[in-house]
Motif scaffolding. Structure first.
Motif, short mmCIF file in Angstrom:
data_model
loop_
_atom_site.label_atom_id
_atom_site.label_comp_id
_atom_site.label_asym_id
_atom_site.label_seq_id
_atom_site.Cartn_x
_atom_site.Cartn_y
_atom_site.Cartn_z
N GLY A 11 2.69 12.06 4.95
CA GLY A 11 1.90 11.78 5.97
C GLY A 11 1.91 12.30 7.11
N LEU A 88 -4.78 6.12 2.41
CA LEU A 88 -4.04 4.98 2.81
C LEU A 88 -4.53 3.93 2.34
CD1 LEU A 88 -1.89 3.98 5.86
CD2 LEU A 88 -3.61 2.41 5.01
N GLY A 109 0.65 3.95 8.77
CA GLY A 109 0.58 5.28 8.79
C GLY A 109 0.31 5.61 10.27
#
Length: 324
Positions: A11, A88, A109
């Motif tokens: 990510g 996510l 994240g």
């Protein structure tokens, strides 16, 4: 074991360069460990699959579940996952549905990378470290279950929606202190589940204001090669106008092996079938969503698909696993 398993799955969090691209995990994790507080008792681990989260598949998340279940056998109980923000909410919902309350887990994240473009230093004006520190500080404080940490908020994983593409307050959902009916029973992933996940077909249709003739024509086309799950996003509290022709094509989809689910385009608030316009659902082969978010509906559909072999079984057991 008190040690936290910090799992990296890629990510924006681990990207470098201009334009952004992922730093290889084997290079990124040592950099991350050097930045984190030395007193933290954790192991930095690489997820079975590292990829851009927009490319993630059901199998990727189930392989992650299986990996976590293997770590549980080694004594780990507390987990923090770094994941891309695009999917996510889907990843967290799948983890919550399959791991349930067998773990203490926080998913996080970032909207901006942890490191500079050169990958040699901590980036200024990034939310990455703050989000990760929040997750690490809360994972041992929260009750068993799966949560999301983002922008100084902790949410129940199954309730979350990504609400902004670039802002730091990217997610919204039910806060961890609020009452929530979490999934209780974990599901152990097998090799068969991984193979079946590759074949899972789920189609989502956001209902548009069209003539009934066009709505029926579009659905009839699906009957030729029906998906395993069809999600219809209606209006308001789940309203769809239906006549006999629509009900007939929904029956045809059922005969073709498709589980049809009705939800809403509105992200929050339970569905309500009190209006006469929605009375048709009792006559059609369609189930009403009882999930906390769209991602949770997807995760529940995947779990039902794996857990039960036939469409009749999936329909019969659907409401045993409500989250609202």
């Amino acid at each position: 074991m008190k040690k936290i398993a910090l799992i990296y799955m890629g990510g924006t969090f681990g990207c470098v360069g201009q334009p952004l691209s992922p730093m290889p995990a084997a290079q990124f994790l040592p950099q991350l460990q050097n930045i984190l507080e030395p007193a933290l008792d954790l192991d930095c681990l690489i997820a079975p699959v590292i990829k851009d989260s927009s490319a993630c598949t059901p199998r990727d998340w189930l392989e992650l579940v299986a990996y976590i279940q293997t770590l549980q056998l080694q004594g780990y109980q507390h987990f923090v996952l770094i994941h891309g923000t695009d999917t996510l909410s889907y990843a967290a919902a799948v983890l919550a549905r399959f791991l349930a309350q067998s773990v203490n887990m926080v998913v996080t994240g970032s909207q901006y990378p942890l490191l500079t473009a050169q990958g040699s230093a901590l980036r200024e004006h990034s939310d990455a470290l703050d989000n990760l520190n929040l997750a690490l500080s809360q994972v041992k404080q929260l009750e068993a279950g799966v949560y999301i940490a983002f922008d100084q908020h902790i949410f129940h994983a199954q309730s979350v929606l990504k609400q902004h593409s670039t802002a730091l307050n990217a997610f919204v959902g039910l806060h961890a202190h609020m009452d929530f009916k979490q999934t209780h029973q974990p599901y152990h992933i097998t090799a068969r589940d991984l193979a079946c996940a590759d074949a899972f077909r789920c189609l989502n249709i956001m209902w548009q204001p069209l003539s009934m003739t066009q709505q029926v024509i579009q659905l009839k086309q699906l009957c030729q090669d029906a998906p395993d799950v069809l999600i219809l996003q209606g209006f308001g509290i789940g309203n769809l106008y239906a006549d006999d022709s629509l009900i007939e094509v929904l029956h045809d989809l059922y005969q073709a092996g498709c589980l049809t689910l009705l939800t809403s385009q509105v992200p929050f608030g339970a569905l309500d079938q009190r209006y006469a316009v929605s009375a048709w659902t009792t006559h059609a082969k369609i189930l009403i969503s009882d999930c906390a978010s769209h991602a949770d509906l997807y995760a529940k559909a995947l779990k039902i698909y794996l857990q039960y072999a036939t469409l009749d079984e999936r329909r019969a057991h659907w409401h045993e696993f409500t989250s609202i």
